[in-house]
Design a protein around this motif. Structure first.
Motif, PDB file in Angstrom:
ATOM      1  N   THR A   9      45.977  38.953  41.944  1.00  0.00           N
ATOM      2  CA  THR A   9      44.627  38.282  42.363  1.00  0.00           C
ATOM      3  C   THR A   9      44.194  37.053  41.468  1.00  0.00           C
ATOM      4  O   THR A   9      43.252  37.474  40.640  1.00  0.00           O
ATOM      5  N   ASP A  38      45.787  41.214  51.299  1.00  0.00           N
ATOM      6  CA  ASP A  38      46.126  41.458  49.962  1.00  0.00           C
ATOM      7  C   ASP A  38      45.536  42.818  49.473  1.00  0.00           C
ATOM      8  O   ASP A  38      45.882  43.138  48.257  1.00  0.00           O
ATOM      9  N   ARG A  91      39.445  43.593  40.461  1.00  0.00           N
ATOM     10  CA  ARG A  91      40.823  44.056  39.956  1.00  0.00           C
ATOM     11  C   ARG A  91      40.706  45.491  39.502  1.00  0.00           C
ATOM     12  O   ARG A  91      41.861  46.216  39.714  1.00  0.00           O
ATOM     13  N   ALA A 115      39.976  36.432  41.165  1.00  0.00           N
ATOM     14  CA  ALA A 115      39.440  37.559  41.605  1.00  0.00           C
ATOM     15  C   ALA A 115      38.420  37.944  40.278  1.00  0.00           C
ATOM     16  O   ALA A 115      38.299  37.834  39.229  1.00  0.00           O
TER      17      ALA A 115
END
Length: 470
Positions: A363, A229, A371, A366
């Motif tokens: 995301t 990711d 971020r 998150a």
């Protein structure tokens, strides 16, 4: 005798000398393995040659039609054919050395031909390779009709060895073909640089073959999902920002061309090219139209682009000698008027917003710092993409070191900086709104939150209604 054959361990009709436990089908298939493999590789090679040569034939056809219709031309058919081959080599990123200076401007419209050729050949090679895989790799049985059923796409555990082999086969074949054509058409009047031919052809063929082979084996999605990711999210956001910049820039170029159509038509009439010459000019302008879109994007971002010994920037315009193409009549005549920067700011604002929203979409749950880190990474990747695109759109057209187009590093830095500012602001505003609302902000959650508030308000009204009547 028949009972003896039924009770014996050898199957009926077995060939003499066959090993126990082996079937006639296996015995007949073993001697033909090598010819079948050679035939499959031969088809891949022929497909790579045919798809690559199709682009050369197309360009040669256009050039020969224009040459044949031009009755005042003193050039012979060999000269026209060499011009078509030189254009085909330029489309592969080659440098052609002329007596007046080198030409290495890549017409991005023609550059689609080698990429499409390599992609098509790679996909066909992968489709042929799927037929050679054993059934446990997902090969679907043939249908009952005359045409065989299309092999299924393998989305998990792709045959990476076969992928590498097919990519190398297609890329190597097309690179050798381009190199051979460059050696054939080389002449003192136009001499292709062999090193640039090799590097350019290999780059285009590897890119297209990799896309085509991975698509043919159904491995594009699995290869993308195999990335972590931390890599996949910034790359996806960078691609979203880059494509949005290209789209907005293309829309702006279309508006400018529509607004300056009278000037373009007047320049075309001054050239007196005629019907056939006008067709040739239109083909050349369509070939460099993607270059002009990237030049306009460099102008929008601030650094501008060079026009030989001159330059075009929002704050200053100094146009030098340009090629005789009517489309250059659409260049701005002077600096941008006051307040015009608001129009130019639309491009980074839209692209930065797309970058921030793409990161937030990828995301969920998150933290804000995480971020922001991925936003910075995505902005850097967008700057690298813009740098590569700007470098691909620029080049020399004779006259020694005089270049046309933007400077790659300045455009890349400007894109990365402007996208970073806009994306960070958008992400911070979204995070502040989410904290004030008391719930994490996600793309697409506004409608869900509104629906929840409506349901809660309706349920509370339903509870209060009996109390009023009691």
């Amino acid at each position: 005798m028949a009972a003896f054959l039924r009770n014996s361990g050898a199957p009926t009709g077995a060939a003499p000398g066959a090993q126990p436990g082996s079937s006639p089908t296996e015995e007949q298939a073993r001697p033909g393995l090598e010819p079948a493999a050679w035939a499959s590789h031969g088809r891949s090679v022929l497909s790579a040659v045919a798809t690559s040569a199709a682009g050369l034939v197309l360009i040669q056809f256009v050039v020969l039609v224009v040459w044949g219709a031009d009755t005042g031309s003193s050039a012979g058919p060999q000269d026209a054919s060499r011009i078509g081959a030189d254009l085909w080599l330029l489309a592969h990123g080659a440098t052609v050395r002329l007596p007046g200076g080198p030409v290495d401007l890549l017409p991005l419209g023609l550059a689609l031909l080698p990429i499409l050729a390599a992609t098509t050949a790679g996909h066909r090679a992968a489709t042929t390779g799927l037929e050679r895989l054993p059934p446990e790799r997902g090969l679907r049985p043939r249908g009952l009709g005359l045409r065989p059923a299309r092999p299924p796409r393998v989305e998990t555990s792709p045959p990476w060895g076969a992928v590498v082999r097919d990519v190398a086969l297609v890329a190597g074949t097309q690179t050798i073909l381009v190199l051979v054509i460059a050696l054939i058409v080389s002449a003192p009047a136009a001499r292709p640089d062999i090193f640039s031919v090799l590097v350019g052809a290999l780059s285009f063929s590897l890119t297209g073959a990799a896309i085509g082979v991975l698509s043919g084996y159904g491995a594009l999605r699995s290869a993308w999902r195999s990335l972590p990711d931390s890599v996949r999210v910034p790359v996806a956001a960078a691609l979203a920002a880059f494509t949005s910049m290209i789209a907005v820039s293309a829309f702006g170029v279309a508006l400018v061309l529509a607004a300056t159509l009278p000037e373009i038509a007047a320049t075309d009439r001054e050239l007196e090219a005629g019907v056939v010459g006008g067709v040739g000019l239109a083909a050349i302008q369509l070939a460099i139209l993607p270059n002009l879109v990237l030049w306009a994007l460099a102008y929008t971002l601030g650094p501008g682009f060079g026009t030989g010994s001159g330059f075009v920037r929002p704050d200053e315009v100094h146009v030098a000698l340009l090629p005789d193409l009517p489309v250059f009549a659409a260049l701005p005549p002077g600096p941008l008027p006051q307040g015009g920067w608001l129009v130019l700011a639309v491009v980074p604002v839209i692209a930065g917003t797309m970058l921030a929203l793409s990161v937030r979409r990828g995301t969920p749950g998150a933290g804000h710092r995480s971020r922001l880190g991925r936003i910075l990474t995505a902005a850097g990747v967008s700057g690298l993409l813009m740098m590569f695109a700007a470098a691909s759109s620029a080049g020399r057209i004779g006259s020694g070191s005089v270049r046309f187009g933007p400077t790659a590093w300045s455009v890349g830095l400007a894109a990365a900086a402007e996208l970073t500012v806009v994306a960070v602001l958008v992400s911070c505003v979204a995070e502040l709104a989410a904290r004030r609302a008391g719930q994490p902000f996600e793309v697409g959650s506004v409608r869900t939150a509104s629906l929840k508030r409506r349901l809660q308000s309706s349920s509370s009204w339903a509870e209060r209604a009996p109390r009023r009547h009691s």
